[in-house]
Design an enzyme around this catalytic site. Structure first.
Site, PDB file in Angstrom:
ATOM      1  CE1 TYR A   1     -19.230 -75.613 -65.236  1.00 41.76           C
ATOM      2  CE2 TYR A   1     -19.905 -75.323 -63.179  1.00 41.76           C
ATOM      3  CZ  TYR A   1     -19.580 -74.742 -64.094  1.00 41.76           C
ATOM      4  OH  TYR A   1     -19.760 -73.273 -64.935  1.00 41.76           O
TER       5      TYR A   1
ATOM      6  CD  GLU B   1     -22.217 -71.464 -64.155  1.00 43.18           C
ATOM      7  OE1 GLU B   1     -21.454 -71.727 -63.927  1.00 43.18           O
ATOM      8  OE2 GLU B   1     -22.482 -69.881 -63.991  1.00 43.18           O
TER       9      GLU B   1
ATOM     10  CG  ASN C   1     -24.208 -67.379 -61.283  1.00 38.50           C
ATOM     11  OD1 ASN C   1     -24.737 -68.444 -62.054  1.00 38.50           O
ATOM     12  ND2 ASN C   1     -23.035 -67.125 -60.278  1.00 38.50           N
ATOM     13  CD  GLU C   2     -22.041 -71.337 -59.120  1.00 32.31           C
ATOM     14  OE1 GLU C   2     -21.178 -71.354 -58.678  1.00 32.31           O
ATOM     15  OE2 GLU C   2     -21.862 -72.594 -60.400  1.00 32.31           O
TER      16      GLU C   2
HETATM   17  O1  AHR Z   1     -18.500 -71.138 -65.716  1.00 25.84           O
HETATM   18  C1  AHR Z   1     -17.317 -70.722 -64.629  1.00 25.84           C
HETATM   19  C2  AHR Z   1     -18.065 -70.532 -63.190  1.00 25.84           C
HETATM   20  O2  AHR Z   1     -18.497 -71.882 -61.526  1.00 25.84           O
HETATM   21  C3  AHR Z   1     -19.229 -69.963 -63.066  1.00 25.84           C
HETATM   22  O3  AHR Z   1     -18.343 -68.470 -63.116  1.00 25.84           O
HETATM   23  C4  AHR Z   1     -19.905 -69.686 -61.649  1.00 25.84           C
HETATM   24  O4  AHR Z   1     -20.911 -69.301 -61.768  1.00 25.84           O
HETATM   25  C5  AHR Z   1     -19.731 -71.617 -61.904  1.00 25.84           C
HETATM   26  O5  AHR Z   1     -18.850 -71.448 -60.563  1.00 25.84           O
END
Ligand code: AHR
Length: 506
Positions: A249, A305, A173-174
């Site tokens: 996001y 996400e 992840n990331e």
């Molecule tokens: O969703 C919160 C965080 O955001 C997650 O852990 C990460 O993958 C992202 O930066």
């Protein structure tokens, strides 16, 4: 001005994967502990420690998959710490999220039991950042292998005879950040290496998802695609990974000061909506890069996400990412879904961050009482669930959609998408204008439309939200502002509203 559009209900576009309505549960704040899981001794009704009211609320959404255990947490998670007798499970510190102790009482068996209760598919995010290839390989074996092997015997000793079915598997992840601070080039090799040892056992076929880019980093996607095209020459049975993820996001402010969830100006509202609408540019950009290497769209995009990220609620742990959820969040969700439906040809999955008590949640639970609140975002998922696995329908707009300038950008203030499943038509419409109602007229061609039913989600103010004291301040109701006559759907959308119109097609 009336928005005028055409939908040919008999011309089916790509199927909208139900997995774009996917979810995400991280060991973060009160998402798992207090949200999904309260422990067997809790006074909150539970099964094996899993909150039954949360399960019931989520079952009504038909959630297709649940991603776990992170997020950033996934790359510090060692799965063997979370199996076996609870009293013997080691305690660790959750360094990413609040520095709190994690007792590992919610582990693999509890997660799989949660998925069974929800009737949803697990999506497991493996540890590349601080784990080993062997550890990940043995987790797959523990979960999915039949017959006999050391990992199978270990699973059986922990009380599970039969293997589980697990399809979705994340390779980190990331990995450009909390998942190891790697370069794209380095990670591309790691993804291949880890994928090699995540094996298919029996008829359990993994769908491996390489950890993708942040936002608009197309170089990351291109690097991962190049690795796959190289493999095309000496193709193993199939590509080493089936999809590449991306995270995006919606943040109206800056990372340092993201803005408050419930206190915001009209300007901040419009900035938020513009940021949300950029998801279209995001998916177009990443898909464009993928098209160069994979014109037949074999490799999927997984937006695992997405959602709004505000400053935490005053007085709560900054590492817990607990935020309220208003009508603004609901409109962010409805706009995302329209975009997802339009990208059905490449987008195979999307996971809102996160399902309970963290970021843009569906459900908020009170830490001190048993109260549970459904957020406005929950209602968008519920109203839109008929799009899951339906055929997308194009919405062709005559002329231009109404728009307004927002900073350096232009926001289209009306958003529409449609789909068809068997004889059911579902049209989703959002009016993003904060103050002005909007008429929409859609020619429905290629079929007869009957039994029209409409629902609407709106509120007096964009800032309105649900609390234990007022749990239905923002809730859907039936809507008489939509009619069909002579094949024309006419909708009068109130300011800042989201509506769905469903009908029977013949
Ligand atoms: O969703 C919160 C965080 O955001 C997650 O852990 C990460 O993958 C992202 O930066």
């Amino acid at each position: 001005m009336t928005v005028s559009a055409v939908i040919n209900v008999d011309i089916k576009g790509p199927r909208i994967s139900r997995h774009v309505y996917g979810h995400f549960a991280e060991h973060l704040g009160r998402c798992v502990y207090g949200g999904f899981y309260v422990g067997e001794d809790s006074r909150v009704p539970n099964e094996g420690g899993i909150r039954l009211d949360v399960v019931e609320a989520l079952r009504a959404l038909d959630i297709p998959n649940l991603r776990w255990p992170g997020g950033c947490f996934a790359d510090e998670y060692h799965w063997r710490d979370g199996v076996g007798p609870k009293a013997e499970r080691p305690v660790m510190v959750n360094t990413h999220w609040g520095g709190v102790e994690e007792n590992n009482h919610f582990g693999t068996h509890e997660f799989m039991a949660l998925c069974e209760l929800l009737g949803t598919e697990p999506y497991i995010s493996g540890n590349v950042g601080s784990g080993t290839v062997r550890e990940m390989s043995e987790w797959v074996e523990y979960l999915t292998r039949e017959g006999d092997s050391p990992a199978v015997r270990e699973r059986k000793a922990n009380g599970r005879e039969e293997p589980w079915k697990v399809k979705y598997w994340g390779l980190g992840n990331e990995t450009w950040g909390c998942g190891g601070n790697m370069t794209a080039e380095h990670y591309a090799n790691e993804a291949r290496r880890y994928a090699t040892y995540c094996r298919d056992f029996g008829d359990n076929k993994l769908y491996r998802i390489a950890a993708g880019a942040a936002d608009f980093n197309y170089h990351w996607t291109e690097t991962l695609m190049k690795q796959l095209s190289h493999l095309g020459c000496q193709r193993v049975e199939r590509p080493l990974y089936q999809a590449i993820s991306v995270h995006y996001y919606t943040i109206a402010g800056t990372w340092e000061d993201k803005g408050a969830a419930t206190v915001f100006t009209e300007d901040e509202y419009y900035t938020t909506m513009l940021k949300a609408a950029r998801t279209d540019e995001l998916l177009t950009g990443h898909a464009g890069v993928m098209d160069l290497y994979d014109p037949t769209k074999e490799i999927g995009i997984v937006l695992d996400e997405w959602g709004t990220w505000w400053n935490v609620e005053p007085g709560t742990n900054p590492g817990f990412l607990y935020q309220q959820n208003t009508l603004r969040d609901a409109l962010v969700a409805s706009v995302h879904f329209d975009i997802f439906h339009r990208h059905a040809d490449r987008l195979v999955m999307a996971n809102i961050a996160q399902t309970v008590n963290v970021l843009q949640a569906m459900i908020l639970t009170d830490p001190d009482t048993e109260a549970l609140v459904l957020t406005p975002t929950y209602h968008v998922f519920q109203m839109n669930k008929g799009h899951q696995d339906a055929s997308s329908l194009r919405v062709d707009v005559r002329g231009e959609l109404p728009s307004r300038e927002v900073g350096d950008g232009v926001l289209k203030t009306v958003s529409v998408s449609a789909s068809r499943k068997d004889d059911r038509l579902l049209v989703s419409l959002s009016n993003l204008d904060a103050a002005i109602e909007q008429d929409v007229e859609i020619d429905l061609r290629g079929g007869n439309v009957t039994d029209v039913e409409a629902r609407i989600l709106t509120a007096a103010a964009l800032q309105d939200h649900n609390t234990p004291e007022a749990p239905a301040a923002v809730a859907p109701r039936s809507f008489d502002g939509a009619t069909v006559e002579g094949g024309k759907l006419r909708v009068r959308l109130p300011a800042h509203s989201f509506a769905t119109v469903s009908a029977t097609l013949s």
